[in-house]
Design a protein around this motif. Structure first.
Motif, PDB file in Angstrom:
ATOM      1  N   LEU A  11     108.028  97.641  30.948  1.00 26.80           N
ATOM      2  CA  LEU A  11     109.881  98.706  31.338  1.00 26.80           C
ATOM      3  C   LEU A  11     110.267  97.475  31.810  1.00 26.80           C
ATOM      4  O   LEU A  11     112.328  97.470  31.209  1.00 26.80           O
ATOM      5  CB  LEU A  11     109.154  99.182  32.041  1.00 26.80           C
ATOM      6  CG  LEU A  11     107.985 100.517  32.272  1.00 26.80           C
ATOM      7  CD1 LEU A  11     107.585 101.380  33.135  1.00 26.80           C
ATOM      8  CD2 LEU A  11     109.483 101.113  30.363  1.00 26.80           C
ATOM      9  N   THR A  14     112.132  95.493  29.184  1.00 25.62           N
ATOM     10  CA  THR A  14     113.448  96.080  28.702  1.00 25.62           C
ATOM     11  C   THR A  14     114.905  96.212  29.211  1.00 25.62           C
ATOM     12  O   THR A  14     115.056  96.354  28.642  1.00 25.62           O
ATOM     13  CB  THR A  14     112.431  97.274  28.133  1.00 25.62           C
ATOM     14  OG1 THR A  14     111.310  97.342  27.285  1.00 25.62           O
ATOM     15  CG2 THR A  14     113.432  98.970  27.374  1.00 25.62           C
ATOM     16  N   GLN A  15     114.300  96.805  30.635  1.00 24.98           N
ATOM     17  CA  GLN A  15     116.104  96.894  31.664  1.00 24.98           C
ATOM     18  C   GLN A  15     116.217  95.164  31.600  1.00 24.98           C
ATOM     19  O   GLN A  15     118.036  95.686  31.387  1.00 24.98           O
ATOM     20  CB  GLN A  15     115.153  96.873  32.522  1.00 24.98           C
ATOM     21  CG  GLN A  15     114.083  98.474  32.828  1.00 24.98           C
ATOM     22  CD  GLN A  15     114.123  98.601  34.125  1.00 24.98           C
ATOM     23  OE1 GLN A  15     114.096  97.901  35.261  1.00 24.98           O
ATOM     24  NE2 GLN A  15     113.287 100.192  34.283  1.00 24.98           N
ATOM     25  N   ILE A  60     112.661 100.498  23.086  1.00 25.97           N
ATOM     26  CA  ILE A  60     113.481 101.720  23.730  1.00 25.97           C
ATOM     27  C   ILE A  60     112.340 102.509  23.264  1.00 25.97           C
ATOM     28  O   ILE A  60     111.417 103.457  23.187  1.00 25.97           O
ATOM     29  CB  ILE A  60     114.351 102.185  23.103  1.00 25.97           C
ATOM     30  CG1 ILE A  60     115.496 101.680  24.092  1.00 25.97           C
ATOM     31  CG2 ILE A  60     114.531 104.372  23.790  1.00 25.97           C
ATOM     32  CD1 ILE A  60     116.833 101.768  24.610  1.00 25.97           C
ATOM     33  N   PHE A  61     112.081 101.845  21.377  1.00 28.04           N
ATOM     34  CA  PHE A  61     111.136 103.362  21.409  1.00 28.04           C
ATOM     35  C   PHE A  61     109.121 102.982  20.885  1.00 28.04           C
ATOM     36  O   PHE A  61     108.710 103.861  21.646  1.00 28.04           O
ATOM     37  CB  PHE A  61     111.581 102.473  19.337  1.00 28.04           C
ATOM     38  CG  PHE A  61     110.320 103.478  18.348  1.00 28.04           C
ATOM     39  CD1 PHE A  61     110.179 104.960  17.941  1.00 28.04           C
ATOM     40  CD2 PHE A  61     109.007 102.700  17.817  1.00 28.04           C
ATOM     41  CE1 PHE A  61     109.860 105.430  17.591  1.00 28.04           C
ATOM     42  CE2 PHE A  61     108.556 103.626  16.556  1.00 28.04           C
ATOM     43  CZ  PHE A  61     108.784 104.881  17.348  1.00 28.04           C
ATOM     44  N   VAL A  63     108.211 102.167  24.179  1.00 29.22           N
ATOM     45  CA  VAL A  63     108.386 102.377  25.139  1.00 29.22           C
ATOM     46  C   VAL A  63     108.062 103.677  25.648  1.00 29.22           C
ATOM     47  O   VAL A  63     107.293 104.271  26.638  1.00 29.22           O
ATOM     48  CB  VAL A  63     109.508 102.284  26.444  1.00 29.22           C
ATOM     49  CG1 VAL A  63     109.566 103.177  27.185  1.00 29.22           C
ATOM     50  CG2 VAL A  63     109.171 100.346  27.262  1.00 29.22           C
ATOM     51  N   ALA A  64     108.775 105.003  24.649  1.00 28.61           N
ATOM     52  CA  ALA A  64     108.288 105.873  24.247  1.00 28.61           C
ATOM     53  C   ALA A  64     107.159 106.308  23.962  1.00 28.61           C
ATOM     54  O   ALA A  64     106.482 106.919  24.248  1.00 28.61           O
ATOM     55  CB  ALA A  64     109.911 106.537  24.013  1.00 28.61           C
ATOM     56  N   VAL A  65     106.972 105.555  22.877  1.00 28.62           N
ATOM     57  CA  VAL A  65     105.114 105.902  22.185  1.00 28.62           C
ATOM     58  C   VAL A  65     104.393 105.248  23.057  1.00 28.62           C
ATOM     59  O   VAL A  65     103.396 106.620  23.459  1.00 28.62           O
ATOM     60  CB  VAL A  65     105.891 104.736  21.077  1.00 28.62           C
ATOM     61  CG1 VAL A  65     104.068 104.753  20.268  1.00 28.62           C
ATOM     62  CG2 VAL A  65     105.948 105.500  19.553  1.00 28.62           C
ATOM     63  N   SER A  67     104.678 105.899  25.799  1.00 28.49           N
ATOM     64  CA  SER A  67     104.220 106.573  26.467  1.00 28.49           C
ATOM     65  C   SER A  67     104.171 108.167  27.068  1.00 28.49           C
ATOM     66  O   SER A  67     103.307 109.049  27.847  1.00 28.49           O
ATOM     67  CB  SER A  67     105.716 106.900  27.677  1.00 28.49           C
ATOM     68  OG  SER A  67     105.956 108.472  28.597  1.00 28.49           O
ATOM     69  N   VAL A  68     104.014 108.365  25.447  1.00 26.74           N
ATOM     70  CA  VAL A  68     103.099 109.392  25.193  1.00 26.74           C
ATOM     71  C   VAL A  68     102.009 109.353  24.828  1.00 26.74           C
ATOM     72  O   VAL A  68     101.162 110.366  25.671  1.00 26.74           O
ATOM     73  CB  VAL A  68     103.699 109.713  23.512  1.00 26.74           C
ATOM     74  CG1 VAL A  68     102.825 110.798  23.496  1.00 26.74           C
ATOM     75  CG2 VAL A  68     105.374 110.056  23.864  1.00 26.74           C
ATOM     76  N   ARG A  71     100.300 109.390  28.266  1.00 25.59           N
ATOM     77  CA  ARG A  71     100.451 110.915  28.811  1.00 25.59           C
ATOM     78  C   ARG A  71      99.185 111.456  28.299  1.00 25.59           C
ATOM     79  O   ARG A  71      98.251 111.942  28.938  1.00 25.59           O
ATOM     80  CB  ARG A  71     101.625 111.458  28.954  1.00 25.59           C
ATOM     81  CG  ARG A  71     101.358 112.998  29.671  1.00 25.59           C
ATOM     82  CD  ARG A  71     102.843 113.200  28.911  1.00 25.59           C
ATOM     83  NE  ARG A  71     103.033 113.001  28.430  1.00 25.59           N
ATOM     84  CZ  ARG A  71     104.753 113.878  26.940  1.00 25.59           C
ATOM     85  NH1 ARG A  71     105.587 114.361  27.910  1.00 25.59           N
ATOM     86  NH2 ARG A  71     104.233 113.372  25.381  1.00 25.59           N
TER      87      ARG A  71
END
Length: 80
Positions: A11, A14-15, A60-61, A63-65, A67-68, A71
């Motif tokens: 993260l 990415t930032q 970003i993509f 990180v979203a994957v 994260s899902v 979760r």
């Protein structure tokens, strides 16, 4: 999957890429002041914006994957 420390490092990376992209974008936009010239069309800025922008969108993509997936893994482990 990834440990909490690895996710935090990812993260922050990415930032960091996002911060570099914004810095290059602002330099290209504000570099021509006080005139109305914008330097986005200069090859140096164009390539830097292309590289860091594409890398930022990819991260970003990802990180979203992640994260899902993390979760879903937590929900599965909570059900058992």
């Amino acid at each position: 999957m990834l440990s909490s420390r690895q996710i935090n490092i990812f993260l922050y990376a990415t930032q960091g890429v996002g911060a570099v992209f914004v810095a290059v974008f602002l330099a290209a936009y504000l570099g021509g002041l006080p005139t109305t010239k914008v330097l986005h069309s200069e090859p140096v800025f164009r390539w830097l914006l292309l590289i860091f922008g594409a890398l930022f969108l990819i991260l970003i993509f990802v990180v979203a994957v992640v994260s899902v997936l993390s979760r879903d893994k937590k929900q599965i482990s909570n059900n058992f």
